[in-house]
Design a protein around this motif. Sequence first.
Motif, PDB file in Angstrom:
ATOM      1  N   THR A  73      13.891  33.624 -40.560  1.00  0.00           N
ATOM      2  CA  THR A  73      12.591  34.185 -39.560  1.00  0.00           C
ATOM      3  C   THR A  73      11.737  35.193 -40.382  1.00  0.00           C
ATOM      4  N   ILE A  74      10.849  35.398 -39.638  1.00  0.00           N
ATOM      5  CA  ILE A  74       9.631  36.503 -40.440  1.00  0.00           C
ATOM      6  C   ILE A  74       9.521  37.601 -39.463  1.00  0.00           C
ATOM      7  N   SER A  75       9.002  38.611 -39.884  1.00  0.00           N
ATOM      8  CA  SER A  75       8.748  39.972 -39.277  1.00  0.00           C
ATOM      9  C   SER A  75       7.178  40.019 -39.361  1.00  0.00           C
ATOM     10  N   PHE A  76       6.722  40.090 -38.001  1.00  0.00           N
ATOM     11  CA  PHE A  76       5.081  40.100 -38.065  1.00  0.00           C
ATOM     12  C   PHE A  76       4.625  41.465 -36.985  1.00  0.00           C
ATOM     13  N   PRO A  77       3.728  42.368 -37.267  1.00  0.00           N
ATOM     14  CA  PRO A  77       3.482  43.394 -36.263  1.00  0.00           C
ATOM     15  C   PRO A  77       3.036  42.701 -35.015  1.00  0.00           C
ATOM     16  N   GLY A  78       3.643  43.474 -33.973  1.00  0.00           N
ATOM     17  CA  GLY A  78       3.294  43.054 -32.647  1.00  0.00           C
ATOM     18  C   GLY A  78       3.822  41.913 -31.925  1.00  0.00           C
ATOM     19  N   ALA A  79       4.698  41.066 -32.980  1.00  0.00           N
ATOM     20  CA  ALA A  79       5.517  40.113 -32.724  1.00  0.00           C
ATOM     21  C   ALA A  79       6.757  40.152 -32.945  1.00  0.00           C
ATOM     22  N   GLY A  80       7.323  41.354 -33.697  1.00  0.00           N
ATOM     23  CA  GLY A  80       8.429  41.353 -34.099  1.00  0.00           C
ATOM     24  C   GLY A  80       9.225  40.422 -34.780  1.00  0.00           C
ATOM     25  N   THR A  81      10.461  40.116 -34.530  1.00  0.00           N
ATOM     26  CA  THR A  81      11.042  38.969 -35.472  1.00  0.00           C
ATOM     27  C   THR A  81      10.825  37.622 -34.825  1.00  0.00           C
ATOM     28  N   VAL A  82      10.478  36.811 -35.599  1.00  0.00           N
ATOM     29  CA  VAL A  82      10.054  35.459 -35.144  1.00  0.00           C
ATOM     30  C   VAL A  82      10.898  34.290 -35.806  1.00  0.00           C
ATOM     31  N   ARG A  83      11.590  33.198 -35.486  1.00  0.00           N
ATOM     32  CA  ARG A  83      12.252  32.379 -35.965  1.00  0.00           C
ATOM     33  C   ARG A  83      11.410  31.300 -36.297  1.00  0.00           C
ATOM     34  N   VAL A  84      11.228  30.921 -37.409  1.00  0.00           N
ATOM     35  CA  VAL A  84       9.989  30.028 -38.217  1.00  0.00           C
ATOM     36  C   VAL A  84      10.642  28.845 -38.786  1.00  0.00           C
ATOM     37  N   ALA A  85      11.795  28.790 -39.010  1.00  0.00           N
ATOM     38  CA  ALA A  85      12.414  27.552 -40.139  1.00  0.00           C
ATOM     39  C   ALA A  85      12.607  26.364 -39.164  1.00  0.00           C
ATOM     40  N   LEU A  96       3.293  33.189 -32.107  1.00  0.00           N
ATOM     41  CA  LEU A  96       2.886  34.479 -32.545  1.00  0.00           C
ATOM     42  C   LEU A  96       1.497  34.938 -31.525  1.00  0.00           C
ATOM     43  N   SER A  97       0.714  34.120 -31.014  1.00  0.00           N
ATOM     44  CA  SER A  97      -0.291  34.163 -30.360  1.00  0.00           C
ATOM     45  C   SER A  97       0.041  34.769 -29.037  1.00  0.00           C
ATOM     46  N   ARG A  98       1.290  34.227 -28.611  1.00  0.00           N
ATOM     47  CA  ARG A  98       1.927  34.579 -27.243  1.00  0.00           C
ATOM     48  C   ARG A  98       2.432  35.945 -27.380  1.00  0.00           C
ATOM     49  N   ALA A  99       3.099  36.045 -28.464  1.00  0.00           N
ATOM     50  CA  ALA A  99       3.900  37.311 -28.410  1.00  0.00           C
ATOM     51  C   ALA A  99       3.045  38.650 -28.794  1.00  0.00           C
ATOM     52  N   MET A 100       1.875  38.521 -29.321  1.00  0.00           N
ATOM     53  CA  MET A 100       0.641  39.510 -29.450  1.00  0.00           C
ATOM     54  C   MET A 100       0.075  39.526 -28.349  1.00  0.00           C
ATOM     55  N   ALA A 101      -0.206  38.858 -27.266  1.00  0.00           N
ATOM     56  CA  ALA A 101      -0.918  38.801 -26.448  1.00  0.00           C
ATOM     57  C   ALA A 101      -1.024  40.164 -25.566  1.00  0.00           C
ATOM     58  N   LYS A 102      -0.007  40.692 -25.725  1.00  0.00           N
ATOM     59  CA  LYS A 102       0.224  42.113 -25.055  1.00  0.00           C
ATOM     60  C   LYS A 102      -0.836  43.255 -25.528  1.00  0.00           C
ATOM     61  N   ASP A 103      -0.947  42.992 -26.772  1.00  0.00           N
ATOM     62  CA  ASP A 103      -1.731  44.210 -27.364  1.00  0.00           C
ATOM     63  C   ASP A 103      -3.036  43.684 -27.366  1.00  0.00           C
ATOM     64  N   PHE A 104      -3.704  42.552 -26.706  1.00  0.00           N
ATOM     65  CA  PHE A 104      -4.897  42.280 -26.918  1.00  0.00           C
ATOM     66  C   PHE A 104      -5.483  41.893 -25.560  1.00  0.00           C
ATOM     67  N   ALA A 105      -6.809  41.880 -25.306  1.00  0.00           N
ATOM     68  CA  ALA A 105      -7.484  41.830 -23.872  1.00  0.00           C
ATOM     69  C   ALA A 105      -7.052  40.157 -23.575  1.00  0.00           C
ATOM     70  N   VAL A 106      -7.196  39.348 -24.593  1.00  0.00           N
ATOM     71  CA  VAL A 106      -6.849  37.779 -24.325  1.00  0.00           C
ATOM     72  C   VAL A 106      -5.768  37.518 -25.392  1.00  0.00           C
ATOM     73  N   ALA A 107      -5.130  36.383 -25.310  1.00  0.00           N
ATOM     74  CA  ALA A 107      -4.224  35.956 -26.526  1.00  0.00           C
ATOM     75  C   ALA A 107      -5.066  35.771 -27.885  1.00  0.00           C
ATOM     76  N   PRO A 108      -4.709  36.366 -28.906  1.00  0.00           N
ATOM     77  CA  PRO A 108      -5.429  36.527 -30.061  1.00  0.00           C
ATOM     78  C   PRO A 108      -5.470  35.083 -30.725  1.00  0.00           C
ATOM     79  N   THR A 109      -6.404  34.876 -31.524  1.00  0.00           N
ATOM     80  CA  THR A 109      -6.634  33.552 -32.427  1.00  0.00           C
ATOM     81  C   THR A 109      -5.681  33.700 -33.651  1.00  0.00           C
ATOM     82  N   VAL A 110      -4.797  33.070 -33.992  1.00  0.00           N
ATOM     83  CA  VAL A 110      -3.982  33.178 -35.120  1.00  0.00           C
ATOM     84  C   VAL A 110      -4.108  31.880 -35.892  1.00  0.00           C
TER      85      VAL A 110
END
Length: 215
Positions: A73-85, A96-110
């Motif tokens: 896993t990794i930890s990223f602000p706004g997305a929390g813990t995300v399994r990536v392996a 990551l884009s979906r997880a952080m969408a709640k903090d942006f007007a539209v889903a961010p470009t990651v």
Amino acid sequence: MVEYFTRKLTRIGRVMLSALVAPAALIAALILTSTPQNAQAQAYQIMPGDSLRIEVLEDNTLNRNALVLPDGTISFPGAGTVRVAGRSAASVRQSLSRAMAKDFAVAPTVYVSVQSLKDNSLFDAPVTDIFIMGEVNNPGVIEVKSGATLLQTLAQGGGFTRFAATKRIELRRADPATGTEHTYLYNYKTGEGIPGFTLVKRGDVIVVPERKLFE
């Protein structure tokens, strides 16, 4: 009249040349963007120990490198813990884009890329016993790879419970030469105290105390 036909043939020749050159340029571009190296990079499955470069177009303060922990896993602000392996960079980018969408007007470009591959000297080394106790999900004796860090060991302990005082984690280390024990503090929230990349040693004890009432 001869001059007229000469100009006419010249224009026809230019049109035919353009018709031939354009497809050739397109084919060349497709070849360049479809090289085996690019295909391999897109298909590469991320592994523990890899370092990822993550950039957010709408907020460059979030840009950083993220180490893939032993649990994948990794930890990223706004997305929390995300399994990536076991996943591709493109798949992680979408998560990551979906997880952080709640903090942006539209889903961010990651943008996600593999910065460096795992260090075999760190993750394929002999194991050593570390003791972890207190407010972690899997307390007890943990076998970690030789060269593992304090932060990696905490992750292998299953992470914190909701009662954990993560601002005053203790790393207790005995000194056989003097028969004394040294206690080092680590603040998971701010990174203060000893760094999270401090290497753990055989016999170390990590204590995550319980959070106080107003802590």
